[in-house]
Enzyme design. Sequence first.
Site, PDB file in Angstrom:
ATOM      1  N   LYS A   1      55.955  63.738 115.237  1.00 17.78           N
ATOM      2  CA  LYS A   1      57.318  64.009 114.773  1.00 17.78           C
ATOM      3  C   LYS A   1      57.616  65.504 114.872  1.00 17.78           C
ATOM      4  O   LYS A   1      58.697  65.912 115.300  1.00 17.78           O
ATOM      5  CB  LYS A   1      57.494  63.491 113.334  1.00 17.78           C
ATOM      6  CG  LYS A   1      57.591  61.974 113.288  1.00 17.78           C
ATOM      7  CD  LYS A   1      57.485  61.371 111.898  1.00 17.78           C
ATOM      8  CE  LYS A   1      57.432  59.848 112.032  1.00 17.78           C
ATOM      9  NZ  LYS A   1      57.244  59.154 110.751  1.00 17.78           N
TER      10      LYS A   1
ATOM     11  N   ASP B   1      65.135  58.782 107.638  1.00 12.37           N
ATOM     12  CA  ASP B   1      64.424  57.525 107.918  1.00 12.37           C
ATOM     13  C   ASP B   1      65.354  56.316 107.722  1.00 12.37           C
ATOM     14  O   ASP B   1      65.050  55.220 108.175  1.00 12.37           O
ATOM     15  CB  ASP B   1      63.223  57.371 106.969  1.00 12.37           C
ATOM     16  CG  ASP B   1      61.905  57.735 107.636  1.00 12.37           C
ATOM     17  OD1 ASP B   1      61.834  57.676 108.875  1.00 12.37           O
ATOM     18  OD2 ASP B   1      60.944  58.065 106.905  1.00 12.37           O
TER      19      ASP B   1
ATOM     20  N   GLN C   1      56.038  60.589 104.802  1.00 16.03           N
ATOM     21  CA  GLN C   1      55.277  59.663 105.649  1.00 16.03           C
ATOM     22  C   GLN C   1      54.685  58.551 104.782  1.00 16.03           C
ATOM     23  O   GLN C   1      53.963  58.819 103.830  1.00 16.03           O
ATOM     24  CB  GLN C   1      54.174  60.452 106.391  1.00 16.03           C
ATOM     25  CG  GLN C   1      53.405  59.628 107.398  1.00 16.03           C
ATOM     26  CD  GLN C   1      54.288  59.111 108.538  1.00 16.03           C
ATOM     27  OE1 GLN C   1      55.125  59.825 109.080  1.00 16.03           O
ATOM     28  NE2 GLN C   1      54.117  57.848 108.890  1.00 16.03           N
TER      29      GLN C   1
END
Length: 279
Positions: A51, A118, A95
């Site tokens: 990422k 997200d 995460q």
Amino acid sequence: MELIDGKLISQTIKDELKERVAELKKRGHSGSLAVIQVGNDPASSIYVKNKKKACEYIGIGSVSYELSENTSEAELLNIIDELNNKPEVIGILVQLPVPKHINEDKIIRAISPAKDVDGFHVENVGALCVGERGFVSCTPAGVIQLLKRSNVEIAGKHCVVIGRSNIVGKPMALLMLRENATVTVCHSKTQNLKEICKSADILIAAVGKPRMINSEYVKEGAVVIDVGIHRDENNKMCGDVDFDDVKDHVSKITPVPGGVGPMTIAMLMNNCVEAIENR
Ligand code: NDP
């Protein structure tokens, strides 16, 4: 049979985003993605590294918080609160999974919906549900891009989604509905799964079971999208679909690796660029 090349499509998307970021910079707009990892799960570390690499590629900043496994929920909430209030941080990503002593739902809800790149916050999920603008979960958003950029007609088609998780199955179904497909969602309690799947023009497998979907589930000429990621007994990557068994029966199919996988990060980058544009 035509392969849907997720590697190529994700690269095209990242190149388009790179141009958008350069334009935004010219007008004085920029920002960074904050990536938080709690503990050092090796798979999570790879995702986090990729990422950050993608941020660098498209030209946005990234700041990472590598926290110890013992970090308390309160400490994590404090960091999120600080990041929510930092104007230069345009996106916050925790995460997953987080260690068991931390409540995942509470963490997701603590992230400002405007920075929830997200697309997991209930406010963003609700926006998708009622057809308003908001961040969409990256993997299902990536599937829509794969279909559109491979010229798959969605409107009016019967789409079967196998799986109803909050991060893949449910948003996937909502997105296909938004694209005017007729959508059926299947799960572990579904009866006659094979028959239902066999009636799909577009079959999306997000079931989490290695190579479960074989040719008995697939209509001749269907488009098959495989969201699953697994390692088989020989440590070879495979999906939820038995690729070799179905490939001669489909019109288009995503491979694993190189199908849906690379799209998730590309769509995360897309959400980050939108977050900068939204300000
Ligand atoms: P989950 O395990 O959260 O969900 C699996 C879903 O499949 C559940 O809804 C479950 O039903 C359903 N299911 C399980 N067994 C069966 C069965 N025998 N028949 C019918 N339905 C069944 O997984 P995720 O949604 O998180 O992920 C799905 C797959 O996608 C995984 O392989 C994962 O690794 C992969 N993935 C890939 C990503 C990428 O970037 N490409 C990102 C995220 C996930 P029920 O609800 O009844 O339990």
